[in-house]
Motif scaffolding. Sequence first.
Motif, PDB file in Angstrom:
ATOM      1  N   GLU A  32       0.715  -1.215   0.194  1.00 21.18           N
ATOM      2  CA  GLU A  32       0.179   0.088  -0.159  1.00 21.18           C
ATOM      3  C   GLU A  32       0.714   0.549   0.130  1.00 21.18           C
ATOM      4  OE1 GLU A  32      -4.180   0.944   1.882  1.00 21.18           O
ATOM      5  OE2 GLU A  32      -2.697   1.265   3.345  1.00 21.18           O
ATOM      6  N   ASP A  33       1.491   1.138   0.522  1.00 22.63           N
ATOM      7  CA  ASP A  33       2.597   2.359   0.851  1.00 22.63           C
ATOM      8  C   ASP A  33       2.887   2.691  -0.395  1.00 22.63           C
ATOM      9  OD1 ASP A  33       2.159   3.288   3.047  1.00 22.63           O
ATOM     10  OD2 ASP A  33       3.744   1.746   3.798  1.00 22.63           O
ATOM     11  N   LEU A  34       4.216   1.254  -1.027  1.00 19.68           N
ATOM     12  CA  LEU A  34       4.235   1.898  -2.615  1.00 19.68           C
ATOM     13  C   LEU A  34       3.478   2.473  -3.738  1.00 19.68           C
ATOM     14  CD1 LEU A  34       6.455  -1.609  -2.905  1.00 19.68           C
ATOM     15  CD2 LEU A  34       7.424   1.184  -2.680  1.00 19.68           C
ATOM     16  N   GLY A  35       2.557   2.112  -3.624  1.00 15.79           N
ATOM     17  CA  GLY A  35       1.284   2.604  -4.279  1.00 15.79           C
ATOM     18  C   GLY A  35       0.574   1.711  -4.948  1.00 15.79           C
ATOM     19  N   LEU A  36       0.898   0.239  -4.936  1.00 14.39           N
ATOM     20  CA  LEU A  36      -0.209  -1.129  -5.829  1.00 14.39           C
ATOM     21  C   LEU A  36      -1.524  -0.241  -5.176  1.00 14.39           C
ATOM     22  CD1 LEU A  36       3.006  -1.822  -5.972  1.00 14.39           C
ATOM     23  CD2 LEU A  36       2.533  -3.551  -5.551  1.00 14.39           C
ATOM     24  N   GLY A  37      -2.264  -1.097  -5.812  1.00 13.31           N
ATOM     25  CA  GLY A  37      -3.839  -1.057  -6.338  1.00 13.31           C
ATOM     26  C   GLY A  37      -4.517  -2.473  -5.803  1.00 13.31           C
ATOM     27  N   LYS A  38      -3.597  -3.687  -5.493  1.00 17.59           N
ATOM     28  CA  LYS A  38      -4.147  -4.349  -5.290  1.00 17.59           C
ATOM     29  C   LYS A  38      -3.286  -5.267  -4.511  1.00 17.59           C
ATOM     30  CE  LYS A  38      -7.941  -6.031  -7.816  1.00 17.59           C
ATOM     31  NZ  LYS A  38      -7.505  -6.681  -9.296  1.00 17.59           N
ATOM     32  N   ALA A  39      -3.250  -6.577  -4.254  1.00 10.39           N
ATOM     33  CA  ALA A  39      -2.502  -7.937  -3.298  1.00 10.39           C
ATOM     34  C   ALA A  39      -3.412  -8.690  -3.234  1.00 10.39           C
ATOM     35  CB  ALA A  39      -2.269  -7.274  -2.182  1.00 10.39           C
ATOM     36  N   TRP A  40      -2.969 -10.176  -4.170  1.00  5.38           N
ATOM     37  CA  TRP A  40      -3.555 -11.107  -4.040  1.00  5.38           C
ATOM     38  C   TRP A  40      -2.818 -12.100  -3.240  1.00  5.38           C
ATOM     39  CZ3 TRP A  40      -7.410 -11.539  -8.062  1.00  5.38           C
ATOM     40  CH2 TRP A  40      -7.032 -10.649  -8.995  1.00  5.38           C
ATOM     41  N   LEU A  41      -4.242 -12.830  -2.700  1.00  7.07           N
ATOM     42  CA  LEU A  41      -3.266 -14.161  -2.446  1.00  7.07           C
ATOM     43  C   LEU A  41      -3.790 -15.178  -2.114  1.00  7.07           C
ATOM     44  CD1 LEU A  41      -1.950 -15.173   1.027  1.00  7.07           C
ATOM     45  CD2 LEU A  41      -4.688 -15.282   1.468  1.00  7.07           C
ATOM     46  N   SER A  42      -2.916 -16.228  -2.730  1.00 14.17           N
ATOM     47  CA  SER A  42      -2.868 -17.558  -3.156  1.00 14.17           C
ATOM     48  C   SER A  42      -3.434 -18.914  -2.170  1.00 14.17           C
ATOM     49  CB  SER A  42      -2.085 -18.223  -3.619  1.00 14.17           C
ATOM     50  OG  SER A  42      -1.194 -17.957  -3.352  1.00 14.17           O
ATOM     51  N   GLU A  43      -4.215 -19.590  -2.029  1.00 13.25           N
ATOM     52  CA  GLU A  43      -4.604 -19.691  -0.490  1.00 13.25           C
ATOM     53  C   GLU A  43      -4.098 -21.313  -1.143  1.00 13.25           C
ATOM     54  OE1 GLU A  43      -9.225 -20.568   1.831  1.00 13.25           O
ATOM     55  OE2 GLU A  43      -9.236 -21.569  -0.640  1.00 13.25           O
ATOM     56  N   ARG A  44      -3.590 -21.524   0.284  1.00 12.20           N
ATOM     57  CA  ARG A  44      -2.720 -23.042   0.049  1.00 12.20           C
ATOM     58  C   ARG A  44      -3.317 -23.740   1.580  1.00 12.20           C
ATOM     59  NH1 ARG A  44       2.927 -24.147  -2.019  1.00 12.20           N
ATOM     60  NH2 ARG A  44       3.195 -23.112  -3.888  1.00 12.20           N
ATOM     61  N   PHE A  45      -3.699 -24.912   1.447  1.00 11.79           N
ATOM     62  CA  PHE A  45      -4.254 -25.729   2.618  1.00 11.79           C
ATOM     63  C   PHE A  45      -2.863 -26.249   3.314  1.00 11.79           C
ATOM     64  CE2 PHE A  45      -7.400 -25.817  -0.808  1.00 11.79           C
ATOM     65  CZ  PHE A  45      -8.401 -25.672  -0.530  1.00 11.79           C
ATOM     66  N   ASP A  46      -2.705 -25.304   4.584  1.00 13.60           N
ATOM     67  CA  ASP A  46      -1.891 -25.104   5.468  1.00 13.60           C
ATOM     68  C   ASP A  46      -2.108 -24.248   6.613  1.00 13.60           C
ATOM     69  OD1 ASP A  46      -0.327 -23.699   3.724  1.00 13.60           O
ATOM     70  OD2 ASP A  46       1.179 -24.786   3.230  1.00 13.60           O
ATOM     71  N   VAL A  47      -1.436 -23.134   6.194  1.00 11.15           N
ATOM     72  CA  VAL A  47      -1.158 -21.913   6.689  1.00 11.15           C
ATOM     73  C   VAL A  47      -1.501 -20.698   5.930  1.00 11.15           C
ATOM     74  CG1 VAL A  47       0.042 -22.784   9.132  1.00 11.15           C
ATOM     75  CG2 VAL A  47       1.087 -21.451   6.701  1.00 11.15           C
ATOM     76  N   LYS A  48      -2.098 -20.472   4.953  1.00 11.83           N
ATOM     77  CA  LYS A  48      -2.620 -19.856   3.798  1.00 11.83           C
ATOM     78  C   LYS A  48      -4.274 -19.709   3.366  1.00 11.83           C
ATOM     79  CE  LYS A  48      -0.544 -18.247   0.203  1.00 11.83           C
ATOM     80  NZ  LYS A  48       0.584 -18.811  -0.117  1.00 11.83           N
ATOM     81  N   ASP A  49      -5.191 -19.604   5.247  1.00 12.32           N
ATOM     82  CA  ASP A  49      -6.440 -19.888   4.329  1.00 12.32           C
ATOM     83  C   ASP A  49      -6.735 -18.462   3.943  1.00 12.32           C
ATOM     84  OD1 ASP A  49      -9.781 -21.074   5.133  1.00 12.32           O
ATOM     85  OD2 ASP A  49      -9.178 -18.763   5.471  1.00 12.32           O
ATOM     86  N   ALA A  50      -7.731 -18.345   2.813  1.00 14.88           N
ATOM     87  CA  ALA A  50      -8.127 -17.423   2.389  1.00 14.88           C
ATOM     88  C   ALA A  50      -9.091 -16.017   3.450  1.00 14.88           C
ATOM     89  CB  ALA A  50      -8.951 -17.557   0.555  1.00 14.88           C
ATOM     90  N   HIS A  74     -15.855 -25.163  -4.783  1.00 15.43           N
ATOM     91  CA  HIS A  74     -16.256 -26.226  -3.806  1.00 15.43           C
ATOM     92  C   HIS A  74     -15.920 -26.192  -2.787  1.00 15.43           C
ATOM     93  CE1 HIS A  74     -13.074 -27.435  -5.896  1.00 15.43           C
ATOM     94  NE2 HIS A  74     -13.813 -28.757  -6.158  1.00 15.43           N
ATOM     95  N   THR A  75     -15.744 -25.322  -2.417  1.00 12.32           N
ATOM     96  CA  THR A  75     -14.290 -26.162  -0.676  1.00 12.32           C
ATOM     97  C   THR A  75     -15.224 -25.618   0.423  1.00 12.32           C
ATOM     98  OG1 THR A  75     -12.680 -24.425  -1.489  1.00 12.32           O
ATOM     99  CG2 THR A  75     -12.281 -26.592  -1.601  1.00 12.32           C
ATOM    100  N   ARG A  76     -16.138 -24.425  -0.316  1.00 16.35           N
ATOM    101  CA  ARG A  76     -16.089 -24.464   1.599  1.00 16.35           C
ATOM    102  C   ARG A  76     -18.246 -24.121   0.734  1.00 16.35           C
ATOM    103  NH1 ARG A  76     -12.673 -20.528   0.638  1.00 16.35           N
ATOM    104  NH2 ARG A  76     -11.101 -19.939   2.879  1.00 16.35           N
TER     105      ARG A  76
END
Length: 351
Positions: A32-50, A74-76
């Motif tokens: 956000e400080d750098l001025g980017l418009g968006k951040a994406w998160l790729s979900e993994r089934f360990d410690v990256k719950d979306a 289909h995972t929820r």
Amino acid sequence: MSQQEFPELSCYLLPGHTRTPVDALDEVRRAEDLGLGKAWLSERFDVKDAGVICSAALAVTERIHVATAATNIHTRHPMVLATMCSSLHYMSAGRFELGLARGVAIRNQLMGLGTVTNRQMVDGLDILRRLWRGEKIVSYEGPMGNLPYLSPGDWLDAHIPIYFVGFGPKSLVFAGKHFDGVHLHTFITPDGLHRAKQAVQQGAEQAGRCIDDVKICTVMATVVNPSREDYLRKIVARMATYMQAPGYAELLVELNDWDAEVLTQFRADALVSSMLGGIDSVATLEQLEALEKLIPQEWLSAVATGTPEACARRIHEELGHGADEVCIHASTPDEFAPVIEEYRRIKTAEA
């Protein structure tokens, strides 16, 4: 709420494998400080719950959008997924966006999940959008299961963009018909990007939509002045991991018009077949040195590496090749910060 300086740029949070998901908080603040418009998160089934990480990222920022790239339809349960998204939407004043993918075939099988069909995806999108408008779903029985009665509350009026996360040619035509945007993949060449945009446009036209209604986000692995280890772990290991996945790399090869025999020989190699897990998670540096020899340099060149200026120019060129947005991958915001400074210089010079 002020706009970000570079709405056309985004990045991944927690790029690749992680054991420290809390890092996402510093990363999204820095983005956000750098001025980017968006951040994406790729979900993994360990410690990256979306839901968890997107919520935390939105809570510690004020302007940047946060999106999944991707979770699955289909995972929820549809009501659970709709509630997750509408909660993120309202808690962030509309800064959440949903990226959906079909899921990796082998992982679906291991989890006891079926393959996501086009009809399931279409019905799922319709159900989500209706629930976000406060509509009731009554006596539904179809590809999304048996849904006797879903009622979110008639006050809801959440307009949440939905991106298709994928790159198969037929899927891109499908995405052009039904989605608000397409989030592509790392290692897509300029020619591959052109083919992807043509496919999306074909689908949009078939549905009576304008191509401008479907935003195209391409993903650019970006590594500034990489050491040998950085290059192996962030570029070679990433490509090798994609090449492991049955059905996944085939789509990348088709879109880029690469030689499919290379993929066959790669998977037949004794070192590759002996890997117990994703290459980016388990391979040693010595093994990555060997794996690099199995991958054509052409396949590894659709990235931004080198000086900050060289990386910035490659990202700027990608926008000229037809992307509406470029998502920076393989580096954290602290690591690619010099690229953004050079990108600012390029934009200022052309203004």
